[in-house]
Design an enzyme around this catalytic site. Structure first.
Site, PDB file in Angstrom:
ATOM      1  N   ARG A 223       0.803  -1.201   0.000  1.00  0.00           N
ATOM      2  CA  ARG A 223       0.000   0.000   0.000  1.00  0.00           C
ATOM      3  C   ARG A 223       0.847   1.266   0.000  1.00  0.00           C
ATOM      4  NH1 ARG A 223      -1.233   3.853   2.810  1.00  0.00           N
ATOM      5  NH2 ARG A 223      -3.198   4.926   2.462  1.00  0.00           N
TER       6      ARG A 223
ATOM      7  N   CYS B 283      -6.356  -2.067   3.813  1.00  0.00           N
ATOM      8  CA  CYS B 283      -5.345  -3.041   4.166  1.00  0.00           C
ATOM      9  C   CYS B 283      -5.763  -3.684   5.467  1.00  0.00           C
ATOM     10  CB  CYS B 283      -3.981  -2.380   4.312  1.00  0.00           C
ATOM     11  SG  CYS B 283      -3.898  -1.360   5.768  1.00  0.00           S
TER      12      CYS B 283
ATOM     13  N   PRO C  26      -7.321   5.915   3.770  1.00  0.00           N
ATOM     14  CA  PRO C  26      -7.566   6.877   2.704  1.00  0.00           C
ATOM     15  C   PRO C  26      -6.289   7.604   2.288  1.00  0.00           C
ATOM     16  CG  PRO C  26      -8.426   7.678   4.806  1.00  0.00           C
ATOM     17  CD  PRO C  26      -7.940   6.292   5.045  1.00  0.00           C
ATOM     18  N   ILE C  27      -6.295   8.176   1.076  1.00  0.00           N
ATOM     19  CA  ILE C  27      -5.136   8.964   0.633  1.00  0.00           C
ATOM     20  C   ILE C  27      -5.562  10.382   0.256  1.00  0.00           C
ATOM     21  CG2 ILE C  27      -3.715   6.996  -0.101  1.00  0.00           C
ATOM     22  CD1 ILE C  27      -4.532   7.786  -3.012  1.00  0.00           C
ATOM     23  N   ASP C  28      -6.719  10.806   0.803  1.00  0.00           N
ATOM     24  CA  ASP C  28      -7.213  12.149   0.451  1.00  0.00           C
ATOM     25  C   ASP C  28      -6.195  13.249   0.771  1.00  0.00           C
ATOM     26  OD1 ASP C  28      -7.859  11.172   3.083  1.00  0.00           O
ATOM     27  OD2 ASP C  28      -8.908  13.048   3.447  1.00  0.00           O
ATOM     28  N   LEU C  29      -5.428  13.089   1.851  1.00  0.00           N
ATOM     29  CA  LEU C  29      -4.474  14.150   2.216  1.00  0.00           C
ATOM     30  C   LEU C  29      -3.276  14.173   1.263  1.00  0.00           C
ATOM     31  CD1 LEU C  29      -4.577  13.700   6.088  1.00  0.00           C
ATOM     32  CD2 LEU C  29      -5.765  15.401   4.704  1.00  0.00           C
TER      33      LEU C  29
ATOM     34  N   ASP D 101       2.274   1.507  16.031  1.00  0.00           N
ATOM     35  CA  ASP D 101       3.011   0.314  15.585  1.00  0.00           C
ATOM     36  C   ASP D 101       3.570  -0.498  16.752  1.00  0.00           C
ATOM     37  OD1 ASP D 101       2.450   1.031  13.018  1.00  0.00           O
ATOM     38  OD2 ASP D 101       4.456   1.718  12.508  1.00  0.00           O
TER      39      ASP D 101
ATOM     40  N   ARG E 129       7.444  -8.548   5.983  1.00  0.00           N
ATOM     41  CA  ARG E 129       7.362  -7.193   5.429  1.00  0.00           C
ATOM     42  C   ARG E 129       8.206  -6.210   6.230  1.00  0.00           C
ATOM     43  NH1 ARG E 129       2.171  -5.013   6.178  1.00  0.00           N
ATOM     44  NH2 ARG E 129       3.307  -3.202   5.463  1.00  0.00           N
TER      45      ARG E 129
HETATM   46  C1  UD1 Z   1       2.766   5.354   8.525  1.00  0.00           C
HETATM   47  C2  UD1 Z   1       3.567   4.118   8.784  1.00  0.00           C
HETATM   48  C3  UD1 Z   1       2.784   3.111   9.624  1.00  0.00           C
HETATM   49  C4  UD1 Z   1       2.261   3.779  10.891  1.00  0.00           C
HETATM   50  C5  UD1 Z   1       1.514   5.063  10.562  1.00  0.00           C
HETATM   51  C6  UD1 Z   1       1.104   5.861  11.797  1.00  0.00           C
HETATM   52  C7  UD1 Z   1       4.955   3.984   6.787  1.00  0.00           C
HETATM   53  C8  UD1 Z   1       5.294   3.240   5.541  1.00  0.00           C
HETATM   54  N1  UD1 Z   1       3.933   3.508   7.504  1.00  0.00           N
HETATM   55  O1  UD1 Z   1       1.631   4.949   7.755  1.00  0.00           O
HETATM   56  O2  UD1 Z   1       3.633   2.035   9.969  1.00  0.00           O
HETATM   57  O3  UD1 Z   1       1.375   2.892  11.548  1.00  0.00           O
HETATM   58  O4  UD1 Z   1       2.352   5.926   9.762  1.00  0.00           O
HETATM   59  O5  UD1 Z   1       2.190   6.129  12.578  1.00  0.00           O
HETATM   60  O6  UD1 Z   1       5.612   4.944   7.155  1.00  0.00           O
HETATM   61  N2  UD1 Z   1      -5.189   9.413   6.892  1.00  0.00           N
HETATM   62  C9  UD1 Z   1      -6.241  10.028   6.231  1.00  0.00           C
HETATM   63  N3  UD1 Z   1      -6.020  10.504   4.971  1.00  0.00           N
HETATM   64  C10 UD1 Z   1      -4.817  10.388   4.339  1.00  0.00           C
HETATM   65  C11 UD1 Z   1      -3.769   9.778   5.026  1.00  0.00           C
HETATM   66  C12 UD1 Z   1      -3.971   9.301   6.311  1.00  0.00           C
HETATM   67  O7  UD1 Z   1      -7.341  10.145   6.749  1.00  0.00           O
HETATM   68  O8  UD1 Z   1      -4.688  10.843   3.193  1.00  0.00           O
HETATM   69  C13 UD1 Z   1      -5.403   8.884   8.272  1.00  0.00           C
HETATM   70  C14 UD1 Z   1      -5.201   7.377   8.337  1.00  0.00           C
HETATM   71  O9  UD1 Z   1      -6.372   6.683   8.013  1.00  0.00           O
HETATM   72  C15 UD1 Z   1      -4.813   7.182   9.796  1.00  0.00           C
HETATM   73  C16 UD1 Z   1      -4.054   8.479  10.125  1.00  0.00           C
HETATM   74  O10 UD1 Z   1      -4.381   9.397   9.101  1.00  0.00           O
HETATM   75  O11 UD1 Z   1      -5.959   7.118  10.607  1.00  0.00           O
HETATM   76  C17 UD1 Z   1      -2.551   8.324  10.171  1.00  0.00           C
HETATM   77  O12 UD1 Z   1      -2.117   7.747   8.954  1.00  0.00           O
HETATM   78  P1  UD1 Z   1      -0.698   8.065   8.340  1.00  0.00           P
HETATM   79  O13 UD1 Z   1       0.126   8.852   9.320  1.00  0.00           O
HETATM   80  O14 UD1 Z   1      -0.870   8.632   6.981  1.00  0.00           O
HETATM   81  O15 UD1 Z   1      -0.083   6.622   8.212  1.00  0.00           O
HETATM   82  P2  UD1 Z   1       0.750   6.035   6.997  1.00  0.00           P
HETATM   83  O16 UD1 Z   1       1.644   7.093   6.438  1.00  0.00           O
HETATM   84  O17 UD1 Z   1      -0.163   5.306   6.080  1.00  0.00           O
END
Ligand code: UD1
Length: 421
Positions: free
Chosen positions: A92, A116, A122-125, A304, A396
């Site tokens: 992802r 996952c 989501p990836i909106d941000l 984590d 992983r």
């Molecule tokens: C990264 C880490 C992961 C860790 C997580 C939080 C990597 C490869 N992975 O994941 O191991 O568990 O940080 O410390 O570095 N969110 C949104 N919109 C978005 C992006 C995120 O709503 O566009 C939300 C997510 O659903 C979640 C929160 O923001 O609830 C934090 O996510 P994020 O910090 O983005 O985690 P990752 O970068 O995916």
């Protein structure tokens, strides 16, 4: 099918060096795309997620080689801009290629990453950040079609997403003008990414605080860099020492990255000593329950590390409350721990761990990366034999979980088993 077999129930002791950080190395490898030259990255652990990332770089036209823990990427002439569905589906976090591809090639195409094992992600941000920098992003048949050119801009994140902060930094380094990211994630891996980008000639400052500023558009070049140690792998081994009433140390790690984890283990009764690059721990015969563990963005308690410390506390004296604030499905290890004799009640984001006298060995399955590692922690503490299946999740993020735990005196082996279920 590979499985781990662990004969547990005795105190661990020993010293183990900590591998390079998965969550640092993935964005750093994606960042090599930005440099029209050779990047030599040391301390790159052998993880399936790293190998998938290298496959993506090869697919994009980079020359990639590995010697031991050092990976060399030459992105002098990247030719592609798409990440194929097959590679995207494997991992992802390959969404991290969006920023560098847009930046270097002015174009990116990849499939929409699905949910996952931790629930919907989501990836909106990521998308809104890149749009602020001038990207045009369309979704067509499950694929994201993104085009530049990019320019500097003011990005205000509604929550401090690690991946969105990194993607915005990677997009902004080559975009002319100044980019400011406010409410940026403050994780140490973001500081590592900043240091790597600056090694390539970029001008990034502020990582580790909530405001990251990038002076974009400066020419980049190749460089050499050593990835930081993995704080979550370290938290796993400290938890294993604590769970077994053991004594030992993790080396090569920055103790400041683990302060919330070591504070918890210390409250549980462990003696912790941190030096410049090692953390040592001496556990009591039985841990005590601790005050509520609430996961939060850094510098709060890392989501984590939730599963591995929960595994350690299953045999503590008293009850500990966990509140998982980051992801919706992050308690999938709980059922597996219960199979080993743990007493854990679950409701939504809250789990209560009632300490039991001891765990017993059982056949369990890794349900996700850190949940899988938690089963190894529990297995080291449990009496009798534990067999852990579905190691692909653990692979992983842990280069050699069994070997590292053996360095701490655990009786754990990776074996081949006939598929029976
Ligand atoms: C990264 C880490 C992961 C860790 C997580 C939080 C990597 C490869 N992975 O994941 O191991 O568990 O940080 O410390 O570095 N969110 C949104 N919109 C978005 C992006 C995120 O709503 O566009 C939300 C997510 O659903 C979640 C929160 O923001 O609830 C934090 O996510 P994020 O910090 O983005 O985690 P990752 O970068 O995916």
């Amino acid at each position: 099918m590979s499985v781990f077999t662990i004969r547990g129930g005795h105190p661990l002791s020993g010293s183990v060096p900590i591998q390079g950080a998965k969550n640092s190395v993935l964005p750093i490898l994606a960042a090599t795309l930005l440099a029209p030259g050779e990047c030599m990255i040391h301390n790159c652990p052998r993880l399936t997620d790293v190998e998938f990332t290298l496959d993506i770089l090869r697919h994009l036209g980079c020359k990639v080689s590995r010697e031991g823990e050092t990976v060399t990427v030459d992105a002098s002439a990247p030719v592609g801009w798409d990440v194929p569905d097959s590679l995207m589906g494997e991992m992802r976090s390959s969404v991290i290629f969006l920023g560098p591809l847009l930046s270097r090639m002015g174009r990116a195409e990849l499939s929409y990453p699905g949910g996952c094992e931790l629930g919907p992600r989501p990836i909106d941000l990521h998308i809104s950040s890149l749009t602020t920098l001038g990207a045009d992003i369309q979704e067509e048949g499950g694929r994201l079609l993104c085009t530049g050119p990019l320019h500097g801009g003011d990005i205000a994140l509604s929550l401090p997403s690690v991946g969105a902060t990194e993607n915005a930094m990677l997009a902004a380094v080559m975009a002319p003008g100044t980019t400011t990211i406010t409410n940026a994630a403050r994780e140490p891996e973001i500081v590592d990414l900043q240091a790597f980008l600056n090694t390539l000639g970029a001008r990034v400052r502020g990582a580790g605080s909530s405001v990251v500023v990038i002076e974009g558009g400066v020419p980049l070049h190749g460089g050499e860099y050593t990835v930081m140690a993995d704080r979550i792998v370290c938290a796993t081994y400290l938890s294993a020492l604590a769970a077994t009433g053991g004594q030992g140390e993790c080396t090569g790690v920055d103790w400041r990255h683990l302060s919330t984890v070591t504070a918890l283990l210390s409250e549980a009764g462990c003696e912790i000593k941190s030096s410049r690059s090692a953390i040592s721990l001496k556990a009591p015969r039985r841990l005590k329950a601790v005050s509520p563990v609430r996961t939060a963005p850094y510098p709060g308690f890392p989501t984590d590390a939730q599963a591995v410390v929960m595994a350690a506390l299953t045999c503590s004296e008293g009850a500990t409350l966990f509140v998982e604030n980051m992801f919706t499905s992050r308690y999938r290890h709980v059922d597996q721990l219960i199979r080993m004799g743990a007493d854990i009640r679950l409701e939504g984001r809250v789990a209560v761990v009632y300490g039991v006298e001891s765990l017993h060995g059982a056949r369990v399955a890794a349900t996700d990366l850190r949940g899988g590692a938690a089963l190894a922690v529990a297995g080291a503490a449990a009496r009798g034999e534990t067999v852990i299946r579905q190691l692909e999740h653990i692979d992983r993020g842990y280069a050699d979980l069994a070997g590292d735990l053996r360095a701490l005196g655990a009786d754990i082996w990776r074996k081949e088993e006939q598929e029976t279920e």
